[in-house]
Write a protein that holds these residues in place. Structure first.
Motif, PDB file in Angstrom:
ATOM      1  N   GLN A  23       0.658  -1.178   0.064  1.00 44.44           N
ATOM      2  CA  GLN A  23      -0.113   0.029  -0.110  1.00 44.44           C
ATOM      3  C   GLN A  23       0.896   1.404  -0.019  1.00 44.44           C
ATOM      4  O   GLN A  23       0.621   2.316  -0.752  1.00 44.44           O
ATOM      5  CB  GLN A  23      -0.907  -0.173   1.285  1.00 44.44           C
ATOM      6  CG  GLN A  23      -1.785   1.200   1.308  1.00 44.44           C
ATOM      7  CD  GLN A  23      -2.871   1.227   0.230  1.00 44.44           C
ATOM      8  OE1 GLN A  23      -2.992   0.057  -0.399  1.00 44.44           O
ATOM      9  NE2 GLN A  23      -3.639   2.376  -0.197  1.00 44.44           N
ATOM     10  N   ILE A  24       1.896   1.200   0.644  1.00 38.00           N
ATOM     11  CA  ILE A  24       2.913   2.326   1.040  1.00 38.00           C
ATOM     12  C   ILE A  24       3.590   2.605  -0.483  1.00 38.00           C
ATOM     13  O   ILE A  24       3.666   3.792  -0.852  1.00 38.00           O
ATOM     14  CB  ILE A  24       3.905   2.175   2.063  1.00 38.00           C
ATOM     15  CG1 ILE A  24       3.147   2.272   3.313  1.00 38.00           C
ATOM     16  CG2 ILE A  24       4.929   3.313   1.802  1.00 38.00           C
ATOM     17  CD1 ILE A  24       4.014   2.162   4.469  1.00 38.00           C
ATOM     18  N   ARG A  25       3.899   1.523  -1.030  1.00 38.12           N
ATOM     19  CA  ARG A  25       4.438   1.706  -2.230  1.00 38.12           C
ATOM     20  C   ARG A  25       3.822   2.262  -3.598  1.00 38.12           C
ATOM     21  O   ARG A  25       4.000   3.093  -4.165  1.00 38.12           O
ATOM     22  CB  ARG A  25       4.987   0.273  -2.848  1.00 38.12           C
ATOM     23  CG  ARG A  25       5.875   0.242  -4.163  1.00 38.12           C
ATOM     24  CD  ARG A  25       6.545  -1.112  -4.366  1.00 38.12           C
ATOM     25  NE  ARG A  25       7.510  -1.427  -3.273  1.00 38.12           N
ATOM     26  CZ  ARG A  25       7.391  -2.662  -2.648  1.00 38.12           C
ATOM     27  NH1 ARG A  25       6.506  -3.595  -2.986  1.00 38.12           N
ATOM     28  NH2 ARG A  25       8.232  -2.939  -1.604  1.00 38.12           N
ATOM     29  N   LEU A  26       2.360   1.731  -3.455  1.00 33.59           N
ATOM     30  CA  LEU A  26       1.449   2.294  -4.419  1.00 33.59           C
ATOM     31  C   LEU A  26       1.005   3.720  -4.132  1.00 33.59           C
ATOM     32  O   LEU A  26       0.921   4.589  -5.011  1.00 33.59           O
ATOM     33  CB  LEU A  26       0.183   1.603  -4.455  1.00 33.59           C
ATOM     34  CG  LEU A  26       0.039   0.109  -4.809  1.00 33.59           C
ATOM     35  CD1 LEU A  26      -1.341  -0.595  -4.612  1.00 33.59           C
ATOM     36  CD2 LEU A  26       0.296   0.028  -6.358  1.00 33.59           C
ATOM     37  N   GLU A  27       0.923   4.033  -2.779  1.00 31.05           N
ATOM     38  CA  GLU A  27       0.918   5.396  -2.656  1.00 31.05           C
ATOM     39  C   GLU A  27       2.000   6.530  -3.219  1.00 31.05           C
ATOM     40  O   GLU A  27       1.720   7.582  -3.445  1.00 31.05           O
ATOM     41  CB  GLU A  27       0.405   5.618  -0.825  1.00 31.05           C
ATOM     42  CG  GLU A  27      -0.744   5.240  -0.731  1.00 31.05           C
ATOM     43  CD  GLU A  27      -1.034   5.211   0.687  1.00 31.05           C
ATOM     44  OE1 GLU A  27      -0.194   5.763   1.604  1.00 31.05           O
ATOM     45  OE2 GLU A  27      -2.119   5.036   1.354  1.00 31.05           O
ATOM     46  N   ALA A  28       2.947   6.032  -2.850  1.00 28.66           N
ATOM     47  CA  ALA A  28       4.280   6.827  -3.148  1.00 28.66           C
ATOM     48  C   ALA A  28       4.400   6.921  -4.876  1.00 28.66           C
ATOM     49  O   ALA A  28       4.678   7.853  -5.260  1.00 28.66           O
ATOM     50  CB  ALA A  28       5.586   6.008  -2.768  1.00 28.66           C
ATOM     51  N   GLU A  29       4.110   5.852  -5.537  1.00 27.07           N
ATOM     52  CA  GLU A  29       3.980   5.860  -6.938  1.00 27.07           C
ATOM     53  C   GLU A  29       3.035   6.629  -7.524  1.00 27.07           C
ATOM     54  O   GLU A  29       3.046   7.386  -8.655  1.00 27.07           O
ATOM     55  CB  GLU A  29       4.325   4.517  -7.613  1.00 27.07           C
ATOM     56  CG  GLU A  29       5.371   3.640  -7.128  1.00 27.07           C
ATOM     57  CD  GLU A  29       5.435   2.079  -7.637  1.00 27.07           C
ATOM     58  OE1 GLU A  29       4.073   1.704  -8.295  1.00 27.07           O
ATOM     59  OE2 GLU A  29       6.111   1.291  -7.522  1.00 27.07           O
ATOM     60  N   GLY A  30       1.873   6.364  -6.926  1.00 29.67           N
ATOM     61  CA  GLY A  30       0.477   7.112  -7.335  1.00 29.67           C
ATOM     62  C   GLY A  30       0.504   8.884  -7.438  1.00 29.67           C
ATOM     63  O   GLY A  30      -0.190   9.350  -8.005  1.00 29.67           O
ATOM     64  N   THR A  31       1.065   9.172  -6.163  1.00 34.11           N
ATOM     65  CA  THR A  31       0.876  10.565  -6.082  1.00 34.11           C
ATOM     66  C   THR A  31       2.200  11.503  -5.968  1.00 34.11           C
ATOM     67  O   THR A  31       2.960  11.450  -4.951  1.00 34.11           O
ATOM     68  CB  THR A  31       0.322  11.030  -4.804  1.00 34.11           C
ATOM     69  OG1 THR A  31       1.005  10.304  -3.539  1.00 34.11           O
ATOM     70  CG2 THR A  31      -1.258  10.325  -4.618  1.00 34.11           C
ATOM     71  N   PRO A  32       2.839  11.813  -7.249  1.00 30.89           N
ATOM     72  CA  PRO A  32       4.112  12.514  -7.051  1.00 30.89           C
ATOM     73  C   PRO A  32       3.930  13.861  -6.176  1.00 30.89           C
ATOM     74  O   PRO A  32       2.903  14.548  -6.310  1.00 30.89           O
ATOM     75  CB  PRO A  32       4.288  12.798  -8.653  1.00 30.89           C
ATOM     76  CG  PRO A  32       3.029  12.892  -9.212  1.00 30.89           C
ATOM     77  CD  PRO A  32       2.036  12.089  -8.370  1.00 30.89           C
ATOM     78  N   PHE A  33       4.835  14.331  -5.608  1.00 34.91           N
ATOM     79  CA  PHE A  33       4.767  15.619  -4.971  1.00 34.91           C
ATOM     80  C   PHE A  33       4.624  16.801  -5.935  1.00 34.91           C
ATOM     81  O   PHE A  33       5.502  16.953  -6.798  1.00 34.91           O
ATOM     82  CB  PHE A  33       6.296  15.578  -3.982  1.00 34.91           C
ATOM     83  CG  PHE A  33       6.144  17.224  -3.193  1.00 34.91           C
ATOM     84  CD1 PHE A  33       5.475  16.915  -2.032  1.00 34.91           C
ATOM     85  CD2 PHE A  33       7.146  17.734  -3.680  1.00 34.91           C
ATOM     86  CE1 PHE A  33       5.621  18.319  -1.581  1.00 34.91           C
ATOM     87  CE2 PHE A  33       7.188  19.035  -2.922  1.00 34.91           C
ATOM     88  CZ  PHE A  33       6.325  19.276  -1.664  1.00 34.91           C
ATOM     89  N   ARG A  34       3.785  17.569  -5.597  1.00 32.39           N
ATOM     90  CA  ARG A  34       3.475  18.947  -6.253  1.00 32.39           C
ATOM     91  C   ARG A  34       3.398  20.122  -5.237  1.00 32.39           C
ATOM     92  O   ARG A  34       2.854  20.011  -4.348  1.00 32.39           O
ATOM     93  CB  ARG A  34       2.520  18.787  -7.234  1.00 32.39           C
ATOM     94  CG  ARG A  34       2.104  19.807  -8.142  1.00 32.39           C
ATOM     95  CD  ARG A  34       1.021  19.585  -9.209  1.00 32.39           C
ATOM     96  NE  ARG A  34       0.901  20.873  -9.987  1.00 32.39           N
ATOM     97  CZ  ARG A  34      -0.122  20.924 -10.528  1.00 32.39           C
ATOM     98  NH1 ARG A  34      -0.865  20.103 -10.770  1.00 32.39           N
ATOM     99  NH2 ARG A  34      -0.032  22.128 -11.318  1.00 32.39           N
TER     100      ARG A  34
END
Length: 79
Positions: A23-34
């Motif tokens: 889940q953490i890996r998916l969240e990190a890949e799915g929402t780039p920092f903006r």
């Protein structure tokens, strides 16, 4: 019987950790920092100020170098 319980609990915990890591890996890949709009605006203003300041520095440094030295002539009263 107790060792079987410990083994089952350890397996459940391992599976839970795997799900959490996934889940953490998916969240990190799915929402780039903006950056937000205010941060982007301040970054742009800061970059503009740096470029504008460098232009002013070049302009006034060049003017200072090109300026002729002032000759001081002493008047009769100062000699």
């Amino acid at each position: 019987m107790e060792s079987l319980q410990l083994e089952v609990m350890a397996e459940e915990r391992r599976q839970q950790l795997i799900r959490t890591m996934h889940q953490i890996r998916l969240e990190a890949e799915g929402t780039p920092f903006r950056l937000g709009w205010f941060a982007r605006t301040m970054l742009t203003v800061g970059q503009w100020m740096i470029v504008f300041g460098e232009g002013l520095r070049q302009r006034y440094d060049r003017a200072r170098v090109e300026a002729h030295p002032v000759r001081r002539t002493l008047s009769m009263g100062q000699r």
